[in-house]
Design a protein around this motif. Structure first.
Motif, mmCIF file in Angstrom:
data_model
loop_
_atom_site.group_PDB
_atom_site.id
_atom_site.type_symbol
_atom_site.label_atom_id
_atom_site.label_comp_id
_atom_site.label_asym_id
_atom_site.label_seq_id
_atom_site.Cartn_x
_atom_site.Cartn_y
_atom_site.Cartn_z
ATOM 1 N N CYS A 11 0.788 -1.218 0.019
ATOM 2 C CA CYS A 11 -0.087 -0.095 -0.074
ATOM 3 C C CYS A 11 0.949 1.256 0.035
ATOM 4 C CB CYS A 11 -0.877 0.001 1.113
ATOM 5 S SG CYS A 11 -2.221 -1.337 1.187
ATOM 6 N N GLU A 12 1.995 1.195 0.684
ATOM 7 C CA GLU A 12 2.958 2.354 0.672
ATOM 8 C C GLU A 12 3.434 2.836 -0.699
ATOM 9 O OE1 GLU A 12 4.968 5.560 2.824
ATOM 10 O OE2 GLU A 12 3.033 4.195 3.364
ATOM 11 N N ILE A 13 3.885 1.644 -1.357
ATOM 12 C CA ILE A 13 4.366 1.528 -2.955
ATOM 13 C C ILE A 13 3.137 2.357 -3.602
ATOM 14 C CG2 ILE A 13 5.069 0.327 -4.802
ATOM 15 C CD1 ILE A 13 6.549 -1.446 -2.927
ATOM 16 N N GLY A 14 2.096 1.676 -3.541
ATOM 17 C CA GLY A 14 0.976 2.049 -4.603
ATOM 18 C C GLY A 14 0.221 3.610 -4.054
ATOM 19 N N GLY A 15 0.564 4.010 -2.719
ATOM 20 C CA GLY A 15 -0.074 5.220 -2.093
ATOM 21 C C GLY A 15 -1.312 5.105 -1.689
ATOM 22 N N GLN A 16 -1.598 3.807 -1.144
ATOM 23 C CA GLN A 16 -2.870 3.660 -0.810
ATOM 24 C C GLN A 16 -3.159 3.746 0.698
ATOM 25 O OE1 GLN A 16 -3.090 -0.315 -2.547
ATOM 26 N NE2 GLN A 16 -4.148 0.200 -4.151
ATOM 27 N N PRO A 17 -4.191 4.358 1.315
ATOM 28 C CA PRO A 17 -4.332 4.490 2.630
ATOM 29 C C PRO A 17 -4.485 3.342 3.407
ATOM 30 C CG PRO A 17 -6.234 5.350 1.748
ATOM 31 C CD PRO A 17 -5.201 5.000 0.584
ATOM 32 N N SER A 34 7.518 2.136 9.096
ATOM 33 C CA SER A 34 8.289 2.959 9.326
ATOM 34 C C SER A 34 9.813 2.815 8.451
ATOM 35 C CB SER A 34 9.104 2.613 10.810
ATOM 36 O OG SER A 34 9.649 1.301 10.947
ATOM 37 N N PRO A 35 10.355 3.945 8.488
ATOM 38 C CA PRO A 35 11.812 3.710 7.487
ATOM 39 C C PRO A 35 12.409 2.409 7.967
ATOM 40 C CG PRO A 35 11.548 5.962 8.254
ATOM 41 C CD PRO A 35 10.556 4.933 9.042
ATOM 42 N N ASP A 36 12.707 2.143 9.087
ATOM 43 C CA ASP A 36 13.443 0.812 9.515
ATOM 44 C C ASP A 36 12.885 -0.382 9.171
ATOM 45 O OD1 ASP A 36 15.417 -0.366 11.239
ATOM 46 O OD2 ASP A 36 13.680 -0.983 12.330
ATOM 47 N N LEU A 37 11.582 -0.298 9.022
ATOM 48 C CA LEU A 37 10.602 -1.730 8.838
ATOM 49 C C LEU A 37 10.975 -2.022 7.309
ATOM 50 C CD1 LEU A 37 8.835 -4.062 9.084
ATOM 51 C CD2 LEU A 37 6.924 -2.486 8.968
ATOM 52 N N ARG A 38 10.861 -0.698 6.588
ATOM 53 C CA ARG A 38 10.853 -0.823 5.174
ATOM 54 C C ARG A 38 12.286 -1.195 4.699
ATOM 55 N NH1 ARG A 38 8.229 2.557 0.253
ATOM 56 N NH2 ARG A 38 9.523 1.912 -1.558
ATOM 57 N N ALA A 39 13.351 -0.707 5.530
ATOM 58 C CA ALA A 39 14.724 -1.093 4.979
ATOM 59 C C ALA A 39 15.057 -2.421 5.312
ATOM 60 C CB ALA A 39 15.575 0.108 5.679
ATOM 61 N N ARG A 40 14.442 -2.898 6.399
ATOM 62 C CA ARG A 40 14.662 -4.206 6.533
ATOM 63 C C ARG A 40 14.148 -5.209 5.644
ATOM 64 N NH1 ARG A 40 13.760 -5.704 12.740
ATOM 65 N NH2 ARG A 40 12.376 -3.792 12.691
ATOM 66 N N PHE A 41 12.707 -4.813 5.380
ATOM 67 C CA PHE A 41 12.025 -5.878 4.233
ATOM 68 C C PHE A 41 12.613 -5.568 3.020
ATOM 69 C CE2 PHE A 41 8.805 -6.938 1.345
ATOM 70 C CZ PHE A 41 8.423 -7.832 1.838
ATOM 71 N N LEU A 82 7.470 -0.026 14.460
ATOM 72 C CA LEU A 82 7.462 -0.659 13.176
ATOM 73 C C LEU A 82 6.456 0.132 12.162
ATOM 74 C CD1 LEU A 82 7.865 -4.333 14.342
ATOM 75 C CD2 LEU A 82 9.637 -2.770 13.539
ATOM 76 N N ILE A 83 5.375 0.506 12.882
ATOM 77 C CA ILE A 83 4.597 1.139 12.061
ATOM 78 C C ILE A 83 4.303 2.693 12.642
ATOM 79 C CG2 ILE A 83 1.818 1.124 11.353
ATOM 80 C CD1 ILE A 83 1.782 -1.887 11.954
ATOM 81 N N LEU A 84 4.003 3.349 11.833
ATOM 82 C CA LEU A 84 4.082 4.804 12.052
ATOM 83 C C LEU A 84 2.596 5.474 11.843
ATOM 84 C CD1 LEU A 84 7.267 6.380 10.347
ATOM 85 C CD2 LEU A 84 6.821 5.705 12.956
#
Length: 550
Positions: free
Chosen positions: A42-48, A95-102, A77-79
């Motif tokens: 959803c973050e990639i697709g810009g979906q809420p 979060s930036p950390d969660l996305r970086a780890r994934f 982990l979630i903002l």
């Protein structure tokens, strides 16, 4: 790893997990996996994303799922981001950390896939290969270690896609470091430096169409007649006007790899809601732009290329063409009869530019094209002068707010002109300072890159590329991209032209003069008349010096 690759890795992993769950493991939900992958997608697709959304996708009982989501929020982990003035309504984001780890996890999966499927070249970094769509069959042998082809390409979405096809781990053609990508000003400097070298650092180079005369006249390019055979490239399969862009003084030096057309993109939905007609003239562009210009709300009337140098020079030449004029008459070479820059049409163009500035973003005179593209892409502008190659993002970018909401129009006409629309693009060429064996292999690579099969792959991915008859006539290709139909329609109506920019060896010098001198007029540092007189004099002196050398 780009977002498209990340999405494909997620889809692949989901596809492999489902058979295991259904055939082997007990049907217990993996809540962490479900929540994290949904957040990333959803973050990639810009979906809420809301708390209730994550509770649903977790597949856990409601109370248990709610505790899991809140724990991930507490752990950082979630903002949470407010989406209302009161702060009572909010959306959730990784979060930036969660996305970086994934993403690190996804890169490791990508490397494992490359190794599993038999990557024949040494893999030192995951970015060396691409995990995208289905690659074409590799007709060109990439060579033994240390003998791979090297490419110098323009840095845009089309050539990035082409590079990705070649570095896809299933094709074994090349690795990412074999490709050097440069934006236009840097690309020109790199090409010039490479031409001066004793031996070319690149096997295949990209030439912006207006640059061909300069590099061909300096003997920096190898004539294609040295290599071509009908079985490799058939000129008859190309649109004649497009194929001719690769020729200089009767000799073919380049193969058109793609054409792009500068069109007017207009928000169709806004126009329909207000009952306005699409703009067809300079005055109508200003009128429509003014109606929607609301900078206090971060919404603007029009975005266009007005930065100093190449961007403004292009706009001036294209607007001059819209007034039915060109700074050079028919014919190629320095002997072509010049038409005055300092004339009535030039004044009309600068007047139009001043009016555009009034309904443009406040930083339009320094704005890079990527920012202008993003403003329209995110729904912050009513109109945009844009190349069709870049406009493909409006329809296919996962974050586009204007998908299927854009009408693509021919260039608006200026006083005394018509809707003739400028066409540009790039050529693939072989440097003249390559050893013969390398040059032959380079041309075979060009034949592969410009093949109908390769062009169909790009066209079906949304890139408006129609230099070949066999590709432009493919119903599946036409159905796959609205922009291809737009360009094809302009061509059939005779509204495309390559004459806006002079086809002379001095083109880049002329461009530099126009882009710097006329920009001072837009900054109000001198009058329009003074700028035109200065530009005219500088171009006249340039051409006189070149004629003396001849």
């Amino acid at each position: 790893m780009n977002e498209y690759e990340l999405q494909r890795v997620i889809r692949f992993l989901k596809g492999t997990r489902q058979p295991f769950v259904s055939l082997v493991a007990s049907p217990e939900p993996d809540a962490a996996w479900n929540i994290v992958t949904h957040l990333i997608e959803c973050e990639i697709g810009g979906q809420p994303v809301t708390v209730s959304t994550l509770v649903d996708v977790s597949e856990l009982p409601y109370a248990t799922a709610l505790r899991r989501v809140h724990r991930m929020i507490d752990e950082g982990l979630i903002l949470k981001r407010s989406r209302s003035a009161t702060g009572k309504s909010f959306t959730l984001h990784p979060s930036p950390d969660l996305r970086a780890r994934f993403e690190t996890y996804a890169r490791q999966i990508k490397c494992l896939l490359a190794e599993t499927f038999g990557r024949s070249m040494p893999l030192e970094d995951e970015s060396d290969v691409y995990f995208g769509g289905v690659p074409g069959s590799p007709p060109v042998d990439p060579g033994r270690a240390g003998e791979r082809l090297r490419f110098l390409l323009h840095d845009d979405n089309y050539f990035a896609s082409m590079r990705n096809m070649w570095v896809d781990f299933r094709s074994n053609r090349a690795i990412r470091r074999d490709f050097e990508m440069r934006v236009l000003p840097d690309l020109y400097e790199r090409l010039a430096a490479n031409a001066r070298a004793e031996v070319s650092a690149f096997d295949v180079i990209t030439i912006n169409m207006p640059w061909l005369a300069e590099f061909a006249s300096k003997h920096a390019l190898a004539p294609l007649a040295n290599f071509n055979e009908p079985s490799l490239i058939n000129p008859a399969d190309f649109q004649p006007m497009v194929w001719d862009t690769g020729a200089w003084q009767g000799t073919q030096f380049g193969v058109p790899i793609y054409v792009t057309v500068e069109v007017m993109a207009a928000r169709r939905d806004w126009l329909e809601e207000s009952g306005r007609t699409p703009p067809r003239t300079f005055d109508e562009v200003v009128s429509v732009a003014r109606a929607y210009h609301a900078p206090e709300r971060e919404r603007f009337g029009v975005v266009w290329n007005a930065a100093p140098g190449m961007p403004l020079a292009h706009s001036f030449l294209f607007f001059l063409g819209a007034c039915g004029r060109s700074i050079f008459g028919p014919g190629r070479g320095s002997g072509a009869a010049p038409i005055q820059i300092d004339g009535h049409a030039g004044r009309e163009v600068l007047d139009y530019m001043h009016r555009l500035v009034e309904v443009s973003p406040p930083d339009v005179l320094t704005m890079e094209w990527k920012r202008g593209l993003d403003l329209f892409l995110h729904g912050q502008s009513a109109l945009s002068y844009v190349w069709t190659m870049r406009a493909a993002r409006f329809e296919y970018d996962v974050q586009s707010a204007v998908k299927r909401k854009v009408r693509y129009l021919p260039h608006p006409a200026g006083p005394g002109g018509s809707n003739i629309t400028p066409m540009g693009g790039f050529l693939l060429a072989v440097p003249s300072n390559l050893p013969e064996a390398r040059a032959r292999r380079a041309f075979e690579a060009i034949a592969s890159m410009a093949s109908p099969e390769a062009m169909r792959v790009h066209a079906k991915n949304g890139f408006p590329v129609v230099p070949r008859f066999s590709v432009a006539a493919d119903p599946e290709v036409l159905a796959g991209s609205p922009l291809i139909s737009v360009v094809d329609g302009l061509a059939k109506r005779g509204l495309l032209s390559t004459r806006h920019r002079p086809e002379v060896p001095q083109y880049t010098a002329i461009e530099s003069i126009l882009g710097e001198v006329l920009h001072r007029a837009l900054r109000r540092e001198c009058s329009d008349g003074e700028a035109l007189v200065e530009a005219q004099g500088a171009v006249d002196r340039l051409m006189a010096r070149e004629q003396e050398r001849e």
